[in-house]
Motif scaffolding. Structure first.
Motif, mmCIF file in Angstrom:
data_model
loop_
_atom_site.group_PDB
_atom_site.id
_atom_site.type_symbol
_atom_site.label_atom_id
_atom_site.label_comp_id
_atom_site.label_asym_id
_atom_site.label_seq_id
_atom_site.Cartn_x
_atom_site.Cartn_y
_atom_site.Cartn_z
ATOM 1 N N ASP A 102 -21.303 -115.499 -42.617
ATOM 2 C CA ASP A 102 -21.581 -115.620 -43.891
ATOM 3 C C ASP A 102 -22.186 -117.331 -43.132
ATOM 4 O OD1 ASP A 102 -20.154 -114.346 -45.942
ATOM 5 O OD2 ASP A 102 -18.677 -115.690 -46.154
ATOM 6 N N THR A 103 -21.917 -117.464 -42.232
ATOM 7 C CA THR A 103 -22.955 -119.024 -41.683
ATOM 8 C C THR A 103 -23.944 -118.638 -41.154
ATOM 9 O OG1 THR A 103 -20.034 -119.809 -40.453
ATOM 10 C CG2 THR A 103 -21.988 -120.548 -39.613
ATOM 11 N N MET A 104 -24.171 -117.514 -40.146
ATOM 12 C CA MET A 104 -25.158 -116.654 -39.568
ATOM 13 C C MET A 104 -26.665 -116.988 -40.479
ATOM 14 S SD MET A 104 -24.893 -116.387 -36.276
ATOM 15 C CE MET A 104 -26.680 -115.558 -36.521
ATOM 16 N N LYS A 105 -25.502 -116.064 -42.282
ATOM 17 C CA LYS A 105 -26.258 -116.415 -42.891
ATOM 18 C C LYS A 105 -26.609 -118.036 -43.725
ATOM 19 C CE LYS A 105 -25.525 -115.746 -48.146
ATOM 20 N NZ LYS A 105 -23.979 -114.987 -48.507
ATOM 21 N N GLU A 106 -25.982 -118.322 -43.743
ATOM 22 C CA GLU A 106 -26.819 -119.997 -44.199
ATOM 23 C C GLU A 106 -26.920 -120.796 -42.906
ATOM 24 O OE1 GLU A 106 -25.424 -121.924 -47.174
ATOM 25 O OE2 GLU A 106 -24.701 -120.258 -48.061
ATOM 26 N N ILE A 107 -27.063 -120.627 -42.107
ATOM 27 C CA ILE A 107 -28.170 -120.951 -41.762
ATOM 28 C C ILE A 107 -29.514 -120.518 -41.382
ATOM 29 C CG2 ILE A 107 -29.072 -121.099 -38.670
ATOM 30 C CD1 ILE A 107 -25.799 -121.030 -37.777
ATOM 31 N N GLY A 108 -29.489 -119.178 -42.008
ATOM 32 C CA GLY A 108 -30.475 -118.562 -41.390
ATOM 33 C C GLY A 108 -31.497 -118.861 -43.203
ATOM 34 N N ALA A 109 -30.483 -119.720 -44.217
ATOM 35 C CA ALA A 109 -30.912 -119.307 -45.494
ATOM 36 C C ALA A 109 -32.148 -121.103 -45.670
ATOM 37 C CB ALA A 109 -30.077 -119.243 -46.537
ATOM 38 N N SER A 110 -30.962 -122.028 -44.548
ATOM 39 C CA SER A 110 -32.035 -123.109 -44.315
ATOM 40 C C SER A 110 -32.919 -123.028 -43.692
ATOM 41 C CB SER A 110 -30.471 -123.863 -44.306
ATOM 42 O OG SER A 110 -31.427 -125.960 -43.737
ATOM 43 N N SER A 111 -34.242 -123.862 -44.552
ATOM 44 C CA SER A 111 -35.615 -123.903 -43.558
ATOM 45 C C SER A 111 -35.195 -125.253 -42.548
ATOM 46 C CB SER A 111 -36.788 -124.263 -45.117
ATOM 47 O OG SER A 111 -35.887 -125.183 -45.648
ATOM 48 N N LYS A 112 -34.965 -125.708 -42.601
ATOM 49 C CA LYS A 112 -34.490 -126.928 -42.077
ATOM 50 C C LYS A 112 -33.026 -127.456 -40.497
ATOM 51 C CE LYS A 112 -36.186 -129.983 -45.416
ATOM 52 N NZ LYS A 112 -36.067 -131.508 -45.099
ATOM 53 N N SER A 113 -33.326 -125.770 -40.596
ATOM 54 C CA SER A 113 -32.146 -125.594 -39.015
ATOM 55 C C SER A 113 -32.656 -125.632 -38.054
ATOM 56 C CB SER A 113 -31.202 -124.096 -40.022
ATOM 57 O OG SER A 113 -31.801 -123.209 -39.820
ATOM 58 N N ASN A 114 -31.339 -126.444 -36.750
ATOM 59 C CA ASN A 114 -31.874 -126.224 -36.013
ATOM 60 C C ASN A 114 -30.342 -125.753 -35.304
ATOM 61 O OD1 ASN A 114 -34.729 -128.044 -36.387
ATOM 62 N ND2 ASN A 114 -33.079 -129.716 -35.822
ATOM 63 N N ALA A 115 -31.082 -123.886 -35.014
ATOM 64 C CA ALA A 115 -29.722 -123.209 -34.638
ATOM 65 C C ALA A 115 -30.101 -122.529 -33.226
ATOM 66 C CB ALA A 115 -29.191 -122.698 -35.315
ATOM 67 N N VAL A 116 -29.136 -122.637 -32.509
ATOM 68 C CA VAL A 116 -29.276 -121.962 -31.149
ATOM 69 C C VAL A 116 -27.678 -120.546 -31.805
ATOM 70 C CG1 VAL A 116 -28.114 -121.853 -29.169
ATOM 71 C CG2 VAL A 116 -28.882 -124.225 -30.231
ATOM 72 N N PHE A 117 -29.040 -119.280 -31.537
ATOM 73 C CA PHE A 117 -28.652 -117.685 -31.529
ATOM 74 C C PHE A 117 -27.652 -117.076 -30.263
ATOM 75 C CE2 PHE A 117 -31.143 -118.367 -35.393
ATOM 76 C CZ PHE A 117 -30.659 -118.313 -36.068
ATOM 77 N N ILE A 118 -26.323 -117.222 -30.325
ATOM 78 C CA ILE A 118 -25.671 -116.516 -29.442
ATOM 79 C C ILE A 118 -25.904 -115.060 -29.919
ATOM 80 C CG2 ILE A 118 -23.579 -116.296 -28.392
ATOM 81 C CD1 ILE A 118 -23.182 -119.194 -29.731
#
Length: 192
Positions: free
Chosen positions: A147-163
């Motif tokens: 669910d968290t991965m889905k939310e991060i991917g759905a946001s256009s302004k996310s600054n995420a580091v993928f593990i």
């Protein structure tokens, strides 16, 4: 301010003098002046600043060049300060109440999540024989992870580091979370 009205005969000699005195307060004709409460007056002597007169009666002899240049009311400034302070206090009280209610709502939300999770774990373990609470928590963690991965991917302004992840990595993440909680609890028990 009181206006004194006197009746004079037009034929009297001092008629013009008396009219000029009527234009000035009667007390000022003799050099007396009253400064009202919550006011100040500025005294000048021959056009130059001399003193600030506080509330009360004062002798300001005009025949020696003294005069009151003007008055200043202090009441307006006092009212402005009180209103501004009251507004700030009310705003601070409203902010504090808002933050308290937001914290109360978040606490109730967390409590509802914990209650729902506990009920779900109990219902799942009763309906599916052979499952342990560890298996159920691994499944819940995996669901939350996706669910968290889905939310991060759905946001256009996310600054995420993928593990790097995979189905086997979820159990590793779950064990790391559990180990971290256990180590934290062990440290808390030692300090008490």
């Amino acid at each position: 301010m009181r206006i004194v009205t006197l009746a004079f005969e037009p034929s009297s000699m001092g008629w013009e003098i008396m009219l000029s005195l009527l234009r000035v307060k009667m007390g000022q004709a003799f050099g007396c002046m009253q400064v009202e409460q919550s006011s100040l007056a500025i005294r000048e002597v021959f056009g130059k600043y001399d003193d600030v007169l506080e509330p009360g009666c004062h002798f300001v002899p005009w025949y020696f060049g003294s005069r009151a240049a003007g008055t200043l009311s202090l009441r307006v400034k006092q009212l402005d300060v009180r209103c501004e302070t009251k507004t700030k206090i009310k705003r601070a009280e409203g902010d504090a109440e808002s933050k308290y209610l937001a914290g109360l709502g978040a606490a109730r939300q967390r409590q509802a999540i914990v209650d729902g999770l506990r009920d779900s774990v109990l219902a799942f373990s009763e309906n599916v024989p052979g499952t342990t609470s560890k298996d159920i928590m691994d499944m819940v963690l995996m669901t939350q992870y996706f669910d968290t991965m889905k939310e991060i991917g759905a946001s256009s302004k996310s600054n995420a580091v993928f593990i790097p992840h995979g189905p086997g990595a979820v159990s590793d993440v779950a064990s790391q979370v559990r180990d971290g909680l256990l180590q934290g609890n062990a440290r808390d028990f030692k300090t008490e």
